[in-house]
Design a protein around this motif. Structure first.
Motif, PDB file in Angstrom:
ATOM      1  N   MET A 111      47.917  61.176  31.236  1.00 45.64           N
ATOM      2  CA  MET A 111      47.067  60.774  30.330  1.00 45.64           C
ATOM      3  C   MET A 111      47.613  60.705  28.724  1.00 45.64           C
ATOM      4  O   MET A 111      47.276  59.958  27.889  1.00 45.64           O
ATOM      5  N   HIS A 112      48.161  61.831  28.512  1.00 44.11           N
ATOM      6  CA  HIS A 112      48.998  62.051  27.290  1.00 44.11           C
ATOM      7  C   HIS A 112      49.845  60.961  26.891  1.00 44.11           C
ATOM      8  O   HIS A 112      49.901  60.261  25.943  1.00 44.11           O
ATOM      9  N   GLY A 113      50.650  60.703  27.990  1.00 42.86           N
ATOM     10  CA  GLY A 113      51.594  59.323  27.894  1.00 42.86           C
ATOM     11  C   GLY A 113      51.028  58.309  27.608  1.00 42.86           C
ATOM     12  O   GLY A 113      51.536  57.290  26.740  1.00 42.86           O
ATOM     13  N   ILE A 114      49.992  57.970  28.172  1.00 41.24           N
ATOM     14  CA  ILE A 114      49.111  56.716  28.195  1.00 41.24           C
ATOM     15  C   ILE A 114      48.587  56.603  26.473  1.00 41.24           C
ATOM     16  O   ILE A 114      48.886  55.375  26.005  1.00 41.24           O
ATOM     17  N   GLU A 115      48.086  57.656  26.026  1.00 40.21           N
ATOM     18  CA  GLU A 115      47.613  57.659  24.746  1.00 40.21           C
ATOM     19  C   GLU A 115      48.801  57.473  23.719  1.00 40.21           C
ATOM     20  O   GLU A 115      48.795  56.791  22.656  1.00 40.21           O
ATOM     21  N   LYS A 116      50.104  57.945  24.005  1.00 34.25           N
ATOM     22  CA  LYS A 116      51.074  57.998  23.056  1.00 34.25           C
ATOM     23  C   LYS A 116      51.592  56.405  23.003  1.00 34.25           C
ATOM     24  O   LYS A 116      51.957  56.056  21.969  1.00 34.25           O
ATOM     25  N   ALA A 117      51.462  55.778  24.115  1.00 38.33           N
ATOM     26  CA  ALA A 117      51.703  54.533  23.902  1.00 38.33           C
ATOM     27  C   ALA A 117      50.701  53.603  23.257  1.00 38.33           C
ATOM     28  O   ALA A 117      51.124  52.241  23.234  1.00 38.33           O
ATOM     29  N   GLY A 118      49.643  53.960  22.824  1.00 39.77           N
ATOM     30  CA  GLY A 118      48.700  53.457  22.176  1.00 39.77           C
ATOM     31  C   GLY A 118      47.440  52.672  23.200  1.00 39.77           C
ATOM     32  O   GLY A 118      46.900  51.705  22.656  1.00 39.77           O
ATOM     33  N   TRP A 119      47.550  52.894  24.347  1.00 39.46           N
ATOM     34  CA  TRP A 119      46.503  52.455  25.394  1.00 39.46           C
ATOM     35  C   TRP A 119      45.459  53.434  25.719  1.00 39.46           C
ATOM     36  O   TRP A 119      45.604  54.607  25.270  1.00 39.46           O
ATOM     37  N   GLU A 120      44.201  52.822  26.250  1.00 41.91           N
ATOM     38  CA  GLU A 120      43.158  53.792  26.554  1.00 41.91           C
ATOM     39  C   GLU A 120      43.250  53.918  28.214  1.00 41.91           C
ATOM     40  O   GLU A 120      43.667  53.221  28.706  1.00 41.91           O
ATOM     41  N   TYR A 121      42.511  54.943  28.762  1.00 45.59           N
ATOM     42  CA  TYR A 121      42.677  55.193  29.994  1.00 45.59           C
ATOM     43  C   TYR A 121      41.132  55.661  30.362  1.00 45.59           C
ATOM     44  O   TYR A 121      40.326  56.233  29.421  1.00 45.59           O
ATOM     45  N   ILE A 122      40.758  55.314  31.472  1.00 45.02           N
ATOM     46  CA  ILE A 122      39.507  56.008  32.094  1.00 45.02           C
ATOM     47  C   ILE A 122      40.177  56.402  33.605  1.00 45.02           C
ATOM     48  O   ILE A 122      41.054  55.925  34.275  1.00 45.02           O
ATOM     49  N   HIS A 123      39.516  57.666  33.905  1.00 45.22           N
ATOM     50  CA  HIS A 123      39.965  58.258  35.251  1.00 45.22           C
ATOM     51  C   HIS A 123      39.037  57.952  36.343  1.00 45.22           C
ATOM     52  O   HIS A 123      37.717  57.996  36.284  1.00 45.22           O
ATOM     53  N   ILE A 124      39.557  57.378  37.334  1.00 40.62           N
ATOM     54  CA  ILE A 124      38.970  57.084  38.638  1.00 40.62           C
ATOM     55  C   ILE A 124      39.437  57.830  39.911  1.00 40.62           C
ATOM     56  O   ILE A 124      40.590  57.696  40.156  1.00 40.62           O
ATOM     57  N   GLU A 125      38.274  58.555  40.402  1.00 39.32           N
ATOM     58  CA  GLU A 125      38.879  59.280  41.525  1.00 39.32           C
ATOM     59  C   GLU A 125      39.158  58.534  42.609  1.00 39.32           C
ATOM     60  O   GLU A 125      38.410  57.395  42.843  1.00 39.32           O
ATOM     61  N   ALA A 126      40.153  58.697  43.556  1.00 39.17           N
ATOM     62  CA  ALA A 126      40.545  58.001  44.635  1.00 39.17           C
ATOM     63  C   ALA A 126      39.785  58.504  45.892  1.00 39.17           C
ATOM     64  O   ALA A 126      40.283  58.566  46.945  1.00 39.17           O
ATOM     65  N   ASP A 127      38.392  58.641  45.906  1.00 41.17           N
ATOM     66  CA  ASP A 127      37.862  59.073  46.953  1.00 41.17           C
ATOM     67  C   ASP A 127      37.060  57.680  47.758  1.00 41.17           C
ATOM     68  O   ASP A 127      37.405  56.416  47.353  1.00 41.17           O
TER      69      ASP A 127
END
Length: 306
Positions: A4-20
């Motif tokens: 998540m930190h790496g994604i933010e450092k790249a200037g992108w946003e993320y959402i977490h989706i559980e693989a259930d």
């Protein structure tokens, strides 16, 4: 957290989706621009293909190899069959569906037994190396009972072990980049681990001092490893990133062991929990966020999104 930190450092946003079991509906609802798949799946021999399958059904781009390549990556015998058909050497082997099945004459001891459809060296330790028919049958019965799947029987290759990592893809404009090669140093392994990088070695006794990256190898061996790994990456239709593991025997013969299409990327220096792939990136002088950015960018390029 590192991803998540790496994604933010790249200037992108993320959402977490559980693989259930709700993953498909959540992907359909949120429709991210791209999925960075870290899910090993819930159940089944092709469980690492679950999320890629959902993404393809929904037309959502995703990082990493496709449905078929991920399934093959978790099916050791099939990966070996494909590579052998391309003239790429793997250790001699046989797949045993039954504990009493006859062993082929061309398989000579010592041999090693592995579950066909497991990752992370699950079910593999030093006692999987057998030197007699009695030991083989005893271990084989136990493994069939525990894992309830075909067992891969291979010629045990005693010697040095290497891992070759990639980022990028084959296209008209580029070829994948090979990262610094990693070697496993068995010299400090406790006697009970022998010379097998198995489940105990990767969990209970894991220590970053057991690995050398970049490996201290001569140019000729480096060229052989890179050449075989590149051909294997292409033959298995890997995408964006992958890792190939190898053994070099005492006669200087090189053997493919397995492909990793859904890579471990743990990197906790304080706890000394370090996966091979980020170790390779650090050996280039780059950091964890660089790894995340470049792997995702490889997928974005492949989809024509950058």
């Amino acid at each position: 957290m590192h991803v998540m930190h790496g994604i933010e450092k790249a200037g992108w946003e993320y959402i977490h989706i559980e693989a259930d079991e709700n993953c498909y509906e959540n992907l359909k609802k949120t429709r991210p621009d791209i999925v960075f798949n870290r899910a090993e799946g819930i159940r089944g021999e092709s469980r690492e293909s679950h999320v890629p399958s959902f993404c393809e059904m929904l037309g959502i781009p995703y990082v990493g190899s496709g449905v078929m390549a991920n399934a093959i990556g978790l099916d050791k015998p099939t990966a070996k069959i494909i590579l052998e058909s391309h003239g790429l050497k793997t250790a001699p082997f046989q797949v045993l569906e039954d504990p009493e099945e006859s062993i082929r004459d061309n398989l000579e001891y010592p041999l090693i037994l592995k579950p066909s459809h497991e990752g992370s060296s699950i079910g593999i330790n030093w006692d999987n190396v057998v030197y007699s028919e009695h030991a083989l049958r005893t271990k084989l019965r136990t493994m069939h009972e525990i894992y309830k799947q075909p067992i891969l029987l291979e010629k045990y290759i005693d010697g040095r072990e290497f891992s070759v990592g990639f980022v990028g893809n084959y296209s008209s404009a580029e070829t994948p980049t090979i990262l610094p090669i990693l070697e496993v140093d068995f010299s400090s392994f406790p006697e009970e681990l022998g010379k097998v990088l198995g489940q105990k070695a990767k969990s209970i006794f894991d220590d970053s001092s057991n690995y050398r990256c970049p490996a201290n190898i001569e140019p000729e061996l480096r060229q052989r490893l890179e050449s075989h790994a590149k051909a294997s990456f292409k033959a298995l239709n890997c995408k964006d990133w992958a890792r190939m593991d190898y053994r070099l025997d005492y006669k200087n013969k090189l053997y493919f062991l397995e492909v990793n299409t859904l890579l471990g990327i743990d990197y906790d220096v304080k706890r000394d929990e370090l996966s091979f792939y980020p170790m390779m990136w650090y050996a280039t002088g780059k950091k964890y966020p660089d790894m995340v950015r470049e792997v995702i960018t490889a997928a974005l390029k492949r989809y024509g999104l950058v």
